[in-house]
Each structure stands twice: as structure tokens, then as C-alpha cells.
Design a protein around this motif. Structure first.
Motif, PDB file in Angstrom:
ATOM      1  N   ALA A   1      -6.165 -12.589  -1.717  1.00  0.00           N
ATOM      2  CA  ALA A   1      -5.725 -11.312  -2.279  1.00  0.00           C
ATOM      3  C   ALA A   1      -6.591 -10.898  -3.461  1.00  0.00           C
TER       4      ALA A   1
ATOM      5  N   GLN B   1      -2.492  -3.224  -2.097  1.00  0.00           N
ATOM      6  CA  GLN B   1      -1.697  -4.433  -2.300  1.00  0.00           C
ATOM      7  C   GLN B   1      -0.465  -4.188  -3.171  1.00  0.00           C
TER       8      GLN B   1
ATOM      9  N   ARG C   1      -3.947  -7.693   1.819  1.00  0.00           N
ATOM     10  CA  ARG C   1      -3.739  -8.954   1.075  1.00  0.00           C
ATOM     11  C   ARG C   1      -4.410 -10.138   1.760  1.00  0.00           C
TER      12      ARG C   1
END
Length: 430
Positions: A213, A247, A270
Motif C-alpha cells: 500500500a 486508498q 492497495r
């Protein structure tokens, strides 16, 4: 710091040339002197690999013509064609795949242009595929020059973790096939695909689950496969130009903003991807196309070319055991605007006469005086060949057409491609 703790925190290292495992502080392999050391905290636990051949078509040509090793090589054909592939030397001059050939030659006037030899490329691809299947049965081809592999559970079989198995595989490809590959190693397919693009050519890059991420956050949304310029522009207009911005959304908000696929989009931002590696990827369509030497606008000029493409398409269908349930005609205008027209066939067929009759009717409606630079023909949907060209009351001649086509192909196989030709394939006198 206690020694045991330092060892627990050490980063695994692998020499990609001799497979030694030097300690973290080494910058060169103490066993062979190589600087090609792969290092990553999850190096020996990652098992999903994306393997991509480096400038594949151009590499095969350079393999067969060593005198071109340092030359810029472009695979394509004619001033009006497009670049099928370019070696890394040519890429440094600005040449890219799908670039019009005249622009490629403007960017790199000294390029060596080679007409594609797909039979040779397919042969090399099959060699590489066979080597992949020695590593794991879970090999999913993505194209002629790339595939995804799942090496989970193979360490006991090969005696090495997947990273070392793949390094050994890459060396075999160089030695036995004569081209190089790059490897992306990750916990899932998406991250493996992104990883392989980070270290080319002849590279091995890893992306671990723990870092995914944060590593993806600054990247543009276009790094995700399937996010093209139009969708990227839509996302940017809504304030989502980077993966980090995506995200921040939860699944519910993502679905509200982007529809049913919103949750999947945010998960991919992510680095999450639950797709399995499936060995037999379904073939959805088969096609053939060509770029004209000059713009054509008359149906009578394009029909002989269309017939030859229909023969090529029928041959490809036969090789793969499919028939056409429908026909797709593709045309590209002189201004590069694309037209796509399709029609379902009354009965599935793998015979060029039947495919051509449907395609010719589509072409007649499009030949309105517009100059075209490209024509293509495709079969979609695909159906099993076993039930094709059987004939019925509406088309009792279908079996005879199939028999004629089989006889023509048999003669060509025995006496050469020019042994027999249909008159409609001959060019129209100018």
C-alpha cells in the motif's frame, strides 16, 4: 543490539547468477563476483511470479543475427505500418510499440527494420512455456511473451524457494532459447505485474504484502492494468489521480462513486488481488488484420485483401480447434478513427467462404467513400469446431464448402502456399 535480533532482522539476499546466498552487507557475490543480487525482506516467501520476455520479437531477431546486437532494431513493416516491437537501443531513441512506422524512423533513422516472423516467435515462446511448465503446472499465459506462475508449494520439489527456482529458470532461458526475461515476484498477480515493470531488462523485482500500500500510494492510477486514459481522466476530475488518494476510500464510498467495480478498484489500489493463476486461459476471440500500402476507399479494392484475411483467420481457427459464431469487421480510417461492425452467423463456421460472405456484407455498408488505412477480421464468439459447418435446410452447401477448404489446405500443405488460390483473392488491377 543482540546478535540473534540482528539476524532476525537481516534481509535475505540471492545471487541470481550462481544462486549463492550472501549476507546482507555484500554488494557483490563473494562466490562468483556478480553484482546481480536480489534482496528483499520477503524474498524467500513470495510465490506468485510474472515473467515477461525482454523486447521479445527484437531479442529473437538479435539472437539469430548477432551482428545486430548493438544496433537499434524495430520489428514492423512498411512506411504505413506500425511498430510491433523495438529493442531497448531503439527505445532509448524514442521508439515505442504501436507507433506508426514513419514516426519511428523519424525518431531513429538508422534503425534496422525487420518484418515480423511470427512462426519463429511462436517457436521460441513454446520453448519458454515448456521450461515454465517444468517449474509448476500453474502457468497462465498472458500473451506470446509473458505469463503468470504460481510456485506455491514447489520448494520441496525443486529444493529451493521460488525466487531461486526462477533465477535458475531465467538462466536456462538465456542459455537454451537465447533471449532474456524479467521476473516480478509478489504475493498476488497484480503486484507481480507491477513488480516486473520496475526492473527491466533482465531484472528480478519483488513487492511484498507489508509494503504494497505504501509503495503504491504515490503511483498514478494508470499503473493499474485496465485503467486507461479515459478512465484516468474521469478519476482525476473527481480528485483521484494517485493510488494513495483511492486508498482513502472505503468499499461503500467507492461503490457509490464508481459503481459496482468501485470496491475492487480501491482494493487494487492497495495492492490486494484475489485472482488465482489459472493454467488454461479462455480464448475469447481470434483475428487477423493488415495495413494497406496506400489508403483504399472502394469495396472492390478491399475485398481481395479481406478474402486473404478470411483465409488466414480460418487457418488460425482450425489450428486452435475453434469456429466462428459471429464475425467482426474492423476498419481504421486515414485519420486513425476506428470502426468496428459485427454480425452473428446463422451457423458456426471455420470456412473462409462463409466468414467472407458475412464480412463482405459488412464492408459494403462501410465503403461510403471514406479512405481506410487498415482492415481486420475477427471471429467472436468462438465455438467448438466439432459442431461447425454441418449444414441445414437453410444452408445445405456448408459441408461442401468445408470439404473444398480442407482440400485446398491439403494441397497447400503438400505443394506450397501458392499451389492453389481462389480468384477472389487476386488483387484488382489499378
Amino acid at each position: 543490539m543482540p546478535t540473534a535480533f540482528r539476524e532476525a532482522q537481516s534481509v535475505p539476499v540471492l545471487c541470481r547468477d550462481c544462486l549463492a546466498r550472501p549476507s546482507e552487507q555484500h554488494r557483490r557475490c563473494p562466490a562468483c563476483g556478480s553484482s546481480r543480487l536480489a534482496r528483499h525482506p520477503e524474498l524467500f516467501s513470495l510465490a506468485i511470479a510474472h515473467v515477461d520476455c525482454d523486447a521479445f520479437f527484437a531479442s529473437v531477431e538479435k539472437r539469430d543475427r548477432p551482428e545486430l546486437a548493438a544496433r537499434p532494431v524495430v520489428i514492423g513493416g512498411g512506411q504505413r505500418g506500425v511498430v510491433s516491437a523495438a529493442c531497448y537501443v531503439a527505445r532509448t531513441r524514442g521508439v515505442r510499440s504501436a507507433m506508426p512506422m514513419f514516426k519511428a524512423l523519424q525518431a531513429c533513422p538508422d534503425a534496422v527494420v525487420i518484418k515480423p516472423d511470427f512462426a519463429k516467435y511462436v517457436a521460441a515462446s513454446r520453448q519458454i512455456r515448456a521450461l515454465m511448465e517444468e517449474l509448476t503446472p500453474l502457468v497462465q499465459p498472458m500473451s506470446i511473451d509473458e505469463a503468470v506462475l504460481d510456485l506455491s508449494g514447489t520448494e520441496a520439489l525443486h529444493g529451493t524457494p521460488p525466487a531461486a527456482t526462477l533465477a535458475r529458470f531465467a538462466r536456462r532461458v538465456e542459455r537454451e532459447v537465447g533471449v532474456t526475461v524479467s521476473v516480478g515476484l509478489a504475493p498476488n498477480r497484480l503486484l507481480a505485474k507491477i513488480a516486473v515493470e520496475r526492473d527491466k531488462p533482465r531484472g528480478m523485482a519483488c513487492i511484498g504484502a507489508a509494503e504494497a500500500a505504501a509503495l503504491l500510494a504515490p503511483e498514478p492510477v494508470t499503473i493499474l492494468p485496465g485503467v486507461g486514459p479515459a478512465f484516468a481522466a474521469k478519476l482525476a476530475a473527481l480528485g483521484y489521480a494517485t493510488l494513495g488518494q483511492l486508498q482513502t476510500l472505503d468499499a461503500r464510498e467507492a461503490m457509490r462513486r464508481f459503481g459496482e467495480e468501485g470496491a475492487t478498484l480501491v482494493a487494487r489500489a492497495r495492492g490486494e488481488d484475489g485472482r488465482a493463476v489459472t493454467p488454461d486461459r479462455e480464448t475469447k476471440s481470434i483475428s487477423a488484420e493488415t495495413t494497406f500500402d496506400r489508403d483504399l476507399s472502394l469495396a472492390a479494392e478491399m475485398e481481395p485483401i479481406l478474402w486473404r484475411l478470411c483465409e488466414k483467420l480460418a487457418r488460425r481457427l482450425g489450428e486452435k480447434g475453434f469456429a466462428a459464431g459471429g464475425v467482426v469487421l474492423k476498419l481504421k480510417t486515414a485519420r486513425f478513427a476506428q470502426r468496428t461492425r459485427n454480425v452473428r452467423l446463422p451457423g458456426a463456421s471455420a470456412v473462409p467462404e462463409t466468414i467472407y460472405a458475412a464480412a463482405r456484407a459488412l464492408l459494403a455498408r462501410e465503403a461510403d467513400g471514406t479512405p481506410f488505412r487498415l482492415i481486420g477480421i475477427g471471429a467472436q464468439p468462438l465455438v467448438e469446431a466439432a459442431g461447425a459447418d454441418r449444414g441445414d435446410l437453410a444452408d445445405p452447401e456448408a459441408p461442401r464448402r468445408a470439404a473444398r477448404w480442407a482440400a485446398m489446405e491439403a494441397l497447400r500443405a503438400r505443394f506450397g502456399e501458392g499451389a492453389v488460390r481462389a480468384g477472389r483473392g487476386l488483387p484488382v488491377p489499378r
